[in-house]
Design a protein around this motif. Structure first.
Motif, PDB file in Angstrom:
ATOM      1  N   LEU A  73      85.807  25.070  13.142  1.00 45.94           N
ATOM      2  CA  LEU A  73      86.110  24.510  14.447  1.00 45.94           C
ATOM      3  C   LEU A  73      84.820  24.226  15.195  1.00 45.94           C
ATOM      4  CD1 LEU A  73      89.141  26.672  15.645  1.00 45.94           C
ATOM      5  CD2 LEU A  73      89.170  24.343  14.758  1.00 45.94           C
ATOM      6  N   PRO A  74      84.766  23.140  15.957  1.00 46.59           N
ATOM      7  CA  PRO A  74      83.570  22.855  16.762  1.00 46.59           C
ATOM      8  C   PRO A  74      83.501  23.796  17.956  1.00 46.59           C
ATOM      9  CG  PRO A  74      85.256  21.232  17.211  1.00 46.59           C
ATOM     10  CD  PRO A  74      85.785  22.079  16.089  1.00 46.59           C
ATOM     11  N   PRO A  75      82.339  23.915  18.600  1.00 45.27           N
ATOM     12  CA  PRO A  75      82.222  24.779  19.785  1.00 45.27           C
ATOM     13  C   PRO A  75      83.095  24.282  20.932  1.00 45.27           C
ATOM     14  CG  PRO A  75      80.060  24.245  18.892  1.00 45.27           C
ATOM     15  CD  PRO A  75      81.033  23.359  18.188  1.00 45.27           C
ATOM     16  N   ILE A  76      83.906  25.169  21.462  1.00 47.15           N
ATOM     17  CA  ILE A  76      84.748  24.884  22.628  1.00 47.15           C
ATOM     18  C   ILE A  76      84.437  25.952  23.675  1.00 47.15           C
ATOM     19  CG2 ILE A  76      87.085  24.664  23.528  1.00 47.15           C
ATOM     20  CD1 ILE A  76      87.984  23.762  20.784  1.00 47.15           C
ATOM     21  N   LEU A  77      83.868  25.524  24.803  1.00 45.66           N
ATOM     22  CA  LEU A  77      83.456  26.429  25.872  1.00 45.66           C
ATOM     23  C   LEU A  77      84.392  26.255  27.060  1.00 45.66           C
ATOM     24  CD1 LEU A  77      81.282  28.470  26.861  1.00 45.66           C
ATOM     25  CD2 LEU A  77      80.043  26.510  27.803  1.00 45.66           C
ATOM     26  N   MET A  78      85.075  27.328  27.448  1.00 46.78           N
ATOM     27  CA  MET A  78      85.991  27.302  28.582  1.00 46.78           C
ATOM     28  C   MET A  78      85.300  27.905  29.795  1.00 46.78           C
ATOM     29  SD  MET A  78      89.625  28.315  26.829  1.00 46.78           S
ATOM     30  CE  MET A  78      90.287  27.338  25.482  1.00 46.78           C
ATOM     31  N   VAL A  79      85.301  27.161  30.894  1.00 42.79           N
ATOM     32  CA  VAL A  79      84.587  27.590  32.097  1.00 42.79           C
ATOM     33  C   VAL A  79      85.534  27.545  33.289  1.00 42.79           C
ATOM     34  CG1 VAL A  79      82.389  26.783  31.187  1.00 42.79           C
ATOM     35  CG2 VAL A  79      83.763  25.264  32.589  1.00 42.79           C
TER      36      VAL A  79
END
Length: 597
Positions: free
Chosen positions: A523-529
């Motif tokens: 999976l690609p990087p997924i950043l939740m902010v």
């Protein structure tokens, strides 16, 4: 037995240039040498009993010569008119006592009208009560410990300071340390005397958790400086509230200076050939509010300054000149200038004009030690940097790619339909893109995950040969090669609009499946902010990433890029110690030869 000085000459000596004063003092040496009687001064420490008169006293010529050797040229001229006024016994002959004597005589000259003396609690030094009588002023009389061992080492310490923030000071320091290690041995010293941003590390001796400046941690771990301790590499830290405590008198200047000098001595003893690199904090005046500016700390250690600035002509020279004046006020010599981020198409032009501007009498013919071409990659933030920048963020996938970097031009705000988004994603020029979308766009997030799975399936399918591939034409045996897909996504507003639980469950299950099967990068990087889209985009455009010890690829790239453009041989020559008395004598001889001609 007294050297006559008129009132006019007495007032003019206070404003005379240092070199001229040194030359004048050397001219008087011939007269003083003919005096048979010695001028005796008392022991500075009044708490100790007076020594016996069997110990030889110090001739005034030796006093002045020693002061000249310790870069107190302006005090030497003051002694010419101060010593003959009183006959005091002084049997101490160490270089420390000479420096203390010069400070005392300077204060007595400026405050001779006051009759009250205040005795220092630790040093026993006295000065006029007309000046400040707090412990800060007493602290100024403390002798500098590095001056006691100056003559034992061939090179002066190197102090690196910038003209302002975000000009590449830490990167320059890393490159300088790497180059010095190759020329002076692996055990080169490093110290960040005053730090602000800290990391928690374990002390080498006690194992306890302590705070250390982040740049000191980076240098120690990257270069494996096992011969140095975290406490010595970062002696003074300025956390929140430190300035108020200092102004309230809870923190004393004496304590700060003692910590810096003690740490420097420890590092100096464990370093090859006495080569020590000191990294400052910001421009040369940073820290002035607590009387520990970069220029002042450099003067404590007897270091020579290397100024780091951004490329250009007008703004660059203006900023350099402002910092030069501050160094001159602190009596700190400038070893050279290093200029960063130069446009490659204007490299030769910038180098020629900067060298011409620095090689002037006003600058003291300071050399341009290095001109570094710009490399945009070094200023690109990685996913790991964005995790630290955006508070409350969480990286839910793509942990192995958290040190992948993205430029501002590679950032794409998604504000279209799913169909248009998929068309954009599948374009080759968007194979390396950082997408930003709101948490309410579950369709965009699902489309992003679907594209990632299709890319992986395509690569996996074409990496395995068909069983009857040998019977097929050669053109059909070789599948179409697609570039690697290095996209990432930032999901904003996760607090106000939580992501669908089904989407999160899908991500977590896929991530858990990959970990069990030992696969890499599914999976690609997924950043939740939690921040809004506007705040995130503004933070991305304003952010200037800093080097950290975990991002080894960028650190190595920065060092190799900077190091090749720095003249280390010239730098080491500029750091060589000079016998100031001999230099002044040589200057006097040259002047006499000119007069004869």
């Amino acid at each position: 037995q007294r050297i006559p000085f008129s009132a006019a000459s007495s007032s003019s000596l206070s404003t005379i240039h240092h070199q001229r004063a040194a030359a004048l003092a050397l001219q008087v040496l011939t007269t003083l040498s003919t005096i048979r009687s010695t001028l005796c001064l008392p022991c500075l420490d009044q708490s100790r009993p007076a020594r016996q008169s069997t110990q030889p006293c110090v001739p005034p010529s030796i006093v002045i010569l020693r002061i000249l050797q310790h870069q107190e040229k302006h005090i030497a001229a003051t002694m010419m008119m101060t010593i003959p006024r009183s006959r005091l016994s002084w049997p101490c002959t160490t270089p420390t006592e000479f420096c203390r004597l010069s400070n005392i005589l300077s204060r007595r000259r400026h405050h001779h009208s006051s009759k009250t003396r205040v005795v220092g609690q630790q040093t026993g030094c006295f000065f006029s009560s007309a000046a400040r009588t707090d412990e800060t002023m007493v602290d100024e009389e403390v002798p500098s410990q590095p001056q006691q061992q100056q003559s034992q080492h061939q090179h002066c310490p190197l102090y690196v300071a910038a003209t302002r923030q975000h000009v590449g000071k830490t990167t320059t320091s890393l490159a300088l340390l790497s180059g010095l290690q190759k020329r002076a041995g692996s055990q080169v010293g490093f110290i960040k005397p005053v730090g602000q941003v800290t990391l928690t590390v374990n002390d080498e001796t006690t194992g306890q958790a302590i705070e250390c400046d982040k740049d000191a941690v980076l240098v120690k771990q990257h270069f494996q400086l096992d011969h140095l301790s975290y406490r010595d590499m970062s002696p003074v830290l300025i956390p929140k509230g430190y300035t108020k405590d200092y102004l309230d008198g809870k923190i004393l200047l004496r304590e700060q200076r003692t910590q810096v000098e003690r740490a420097y001595q420890n590092i100096l003893q464990n370093s090859n050939h006495g080569v020590v690199l000191c990294e400052g904090t910001g421009h040369v005046a940073v820290g002035s509010v607590v009387d520990a500016s970069n220029a002042r700390v450099a003067s404590w250690l007897g270091a020579r300054m290397v100024l780091v600035a951004n490329a250009g002509l007008g703004n660059c020279l203006d900023e350099l000149d402002l910092n030069r004046v501050y160094c001159q006020e602190a009596n700190v010599d400038i070893a050279g200038v290093i200029v960063n981020k130069c446009r490659p198409d204007k490299y030769e032009q910038t180098k020629r004009y900067l060298s011409q501007a620095l090689d002037t009498k006003r600058w003291g013919h300071v050399p341009l030690l290095g001109l570094i071409p710009d490399r945009p990659f070094l200023g690109c933030p990685a996913i790991h940097d964005l995790e630290r920048l955006l508070e409350g963020s969480e990286l839910v996938s793509g942990h192995d790619d958290r040190f992948r970097h993205y430029t501002v031009q590679e950032t794409y705000l998604v504000a279209t339909s799913l169909e248009e988004f998929l068309k954009t994603v599948r374009q080759p020029r968007h194979d390396r893109t950082l997408y930003v979308c709101h948490a309410s766009r579950n369709d965009i997030l699902l489309g992003f995950l679907m594209e990632a799975q299709q890319r992986e399936y395509h690569n996996k399918h074409h990496h395995h040969h068909h069983p009857h591939a040998s019977n097929q034409p050669q053109q059909q045996q070789q599948p179409e090669q697609r570039p690697p897909w290095e996209a990432a996504m930032i999901v904003t507003g996760c607090d106000e609009t939580p992501i669908s639980p089904h989407v999160l469950e899908m991500i977590q299950q896929q991530q858990h499946k990959n970990n069990n099967q030992g696969r890499q990068r599914r999976l690609p990087p997924i950043l939740m902010v939690p921040q809004s889209t506007v705040r995130v985009m503004d933070a991305l455009h304003r952010y200037t990433p800093k080097l950290n010890f975990q991002d080894n690829h960028r650190v190595e790239t920065a060092i190799s890029h900077y190091e090749s453009y720095i003249d280390f041989d010239l730098l080491l020559r500029r750091l060589l110690r000079v016998d100031h008395s001999a230099a002044a004598a040589e200057q006097q001889q040259q002047q006499q030869q000119k007069q004869r001609k």
